[in-house]
Design a protein around this motif. Structure first.
Motif, PDB file in Angstrom:
ATOM      1  N   ALA A  14      29.766  67.077  66.187  1.00 10.69           N
ATOM      2  CA  ALA A  14      29.793  68.147  67.188  1.00 10.69           C
ATOM      3  C   ALA A  14      28.813  67.846  68.324  1.00 10.69           C
ATOM      4  N   HIS A  15      27.627  67.350  67.981  1.00 10.15           N
ATOM      5  CA  HIS A  15      26.638  66.991  68.995  1.00 10.15           C
ATOM      6  C   HIS A  15      27.182  65.880  69.891  1.00 10.15           C
ATOM      7  N   ALA A  16      27.778  64.855  69.287  1.00 12.37           N
ATOM      8  CA  ALA A  16      28.334  63.738  70.056  1.00 12.37           C
ATOM      9  C   ALA A  16      29.439  64.218  71.001  1.00 12.37           C
ATOM     10  N   ARG A  17      30.295  65.083  70.516  1.00 10.27           N
ATOM     11  CA  ARG A  17      31.383  65.597  71.363  1.00 10.27           C
ATOM     12  C   ARG A  17      30.835  66.487  72.483  1.00 10.27           C
ATOM     13  N   ARG A  18      29.839  67.284  72.177  1.00 10.13           N
ATOM     14  CA  ARG A  18      29.268  68.208  73.162  1.00 10.13           C
ATOM     15  C   ARG A  18      28.571  67.442  74.300  1.00 10.13           C
ATOM     16  N   ASP A  19      27.873  66.357  73.969  1.00 10.21           N
ATOM     17  CA  ASP A  19      27.150  65.595  74.995  1.00 10.21           C
ATOM     18  C   ASP A  19      28.027  64.595  75.742  1.00 10.21           C
ATOM     19  N   HIS A  20      29.230  64.317  75.225  1.00  4.00           N
ATOM     20  CA  HIS A  20      30.160  63.391  75.881  1.00  4.00           C
ATOM     21  C   HIS A  20      30.384  63.861  77.314  1.00  4.00           C
ATOM     22  N   HIS A  81      28.526  56.422  70.783  1.00  4.46           N
ATOM     23  CA  HIS A  81      29.069  55.500  71.779  1.00  4.46           C
ATOM     24  C   HIS A  81      30.270  56.219  72.379  1.00  4.46           C
ATOM     25  N   THR A  82      30.279  56.355  73.682  1.00  2.00           N
ATOM     26  CA  THR A  82      31.287  57.187  74.327  1.00  2.00           C
ATOM     27  C   THR A  82      32.538  56.434  74.758  1.00  2.00           C
ATOM     28  N   ALA A  83      32.445  55.122  74.889  1.00  2.00           N
ATOM     29  CA  ALA A  83      33.594  54.351  75.362  1.00  2.00           C
ATOM     30  C   ALA A  83      33.865  53.115  74.519  1.00  2.00           C
ATOM     31  N   THR A  84      33.069  52.912  73.478  1.00  2.00           N
ATOM     32  CA  THR A  84      33.227  51.715  72.654  1.00  2.00           C
ATOM     33  C   THR A  84      33.239  52.102  71.184  1.00  2.00           C
ATOM     34  N   GLU A  85      33.490  51.098  70.350  1.00  2.00           N
ATOM     35  CA  GLU A  85      33.545  51.342  68.916  1.00  2.00           C
ATOM     36  C   GLU A  85      32.171  51.698  68.360  1.00  2.00           C
ATOM     37  N   ALA A  86      32.164  52.219  67.151  1.00  2.00           N
ATOM     38  CA  ALA A  86      30.924  52.616  66.472  1.00  2.00           C
ATOM     39  C   ALA A  86      30.293  51.386  65.820  1.00  2.00           C
ATOM     40  N   TYR A  87      29.767  50.485  66.653  1.00  2.06           N
ATOM     41  CA  TYR A  87      29.095  49.283  66.170  1.00  2.06           C
ATOM     42  C   TYR A  87      27.851  49.075  67.033  1.00  2.06           C
ATOM     43  N   PRO A  88      26.717  48.722  66.432  1.00  2.00           N
ATOM     44  CA  PRO A  88      25.476  48.595  67.202  1.00  2.00           C
ATOM     45  C   PRO A  88      25.554  47.520  68.284  1.00  2.00           C
ATOM     46  N   SER A  89      25.123  47.887  69.472  1.00  2.00           N
ATOM     47  CA  SER A  89      25.019  46.929  70.567  1.00  2.00           C
ATOM     48  C   SER A  89      23.763  46.079  70.369  1.00  2.00           C
ATOM     49  N   ARG A  90      23.619  45.053  71.171  1.00  2.00           N
ATOM     50  CA  ARG A  90      22.390  44.238  71.116  1.00  2.00           C
ATOM     51  C   ARG A  90      21.167  45.108  71.384  1.00  2.00           C
ATOM     52  N   THR A  91      21.301  46.043  72.325  1.00  2.00           N
ATOM     53  CA  THR A  91      20.192  46.947  72.631  1.00  2.00           C
ATOM     54  C   THR A  91      19.875  47.822  71.425  1.00  2.00           C
ATOM     55  N   ASP A  92      20.907  48.355  70.770  1.00  2.00           N
ATOM     56  CA  ASP A  92      20.694  49.178  69.575  1.00  2.00           C
ATOM     57  C   ASP A  92      19.920  48.402  68.521  1.00  2.00           C
ATOM     58  N   VAL A  93      20.300  47.153  68.318  1.00  2.00           N
ATOM     59  CA  VAL A  93      19.642  46.314  67.309  1.00  2.00           C
ATOM     60  C   VAL A  93      18.180  46.076  67.689  1.00  2.00           C
ATOM     61  N   SER A  94      17.938  45.825  68.964  1.00  2.00           N
ATOM     62  CA  SER A  94      16.559  45.545  69.385  1.00  2.00           C
ATOM     63  C   SER A  94      15.665  46.785  69.283  1.00  2.00           C
ATOM     64  N   LEU A  95      16.261  47.981  69.367  1.00  2.00           N
ATOM     65  CA  LEU A  95      15.484  49.217  69.293  1.00  2.00           C
ATOM     66  C   LEU A  95      15.282  49.713  67.866  1.00  2.00           C
ATOM     67  N   ALA A  96      15.990  49.145  66.906  1.00  2.00           N
ATOM     68  CA  ALA A  96      15.915  49.611  65.514  1.00  2.00           C
ATOM     69  C   ALA A  96      14.544  49.288  64.930  1.00  2.00           C
TER      70      ALA A  96
END
Length: 135
Positions: A14-20, A81-96
């Protein structure tokens, strides 16, 4: 495997849909050492971006302190992720930065079907894990 209570799963979606079309972000907190999320903490995407998320540093400090005071930890760190699949980007990985956390991505690219996937990200290595939604 990540076991997600239905109410927490639905709150993230619901949060993801609301902020889209911007990315949403937040935490599912749970008792320290339990690996069980019990509480949803919706957070502000300080970047206010459709392609990037960033926790507000002051809000993050407050949330992490509150979890610490309650003997909780971030069991799940999620964003959308609003326009791509639910897979971590390089940025996501670097921020983990939480090796014990489950990193959950909610894709809202298809407005009719949100896709929820979970990963462990440790030392830059991404491993997908099954998600079980429980009542």
């Amino acid at each position: 495997m990540l076991e997600l209570p239905r109410a927490l799963h639905d709150a993230m979606v619901a949060h993801a849909r609301r902020d889209h079309p911007d990315e949403a972000c937040g935490v599912l907190a749970g008792p320290a050492g339990s690996d069980r999320p019990t509480r949803h903490v919706e957070m502000l995407n300080a970047a206010r971006s459709p392609t990037f998320y960033e926790f507000d540093s002051m809000e993050q400090l407050q949330v992490w302190r509150a979890m610490d005071d309650a003997d909780e930890e971030p069991v799940v760190i999620y964003h959308s992720h609003t326009a791509t699949e639910a897979y971590p980007s390089r940025t996501d990985v670097s921020l983990a930065q939480e090796p014990s956390a489950h990193y959950v991505l909610v894709s809202t690219a298809d407005p009719d079907t949100a896709v929820v996937r979970s990963y462990r990200i440790v030392d830059g290595e991404v491993t997908e894990e099954p998600v079980s939604v429980v009542e």
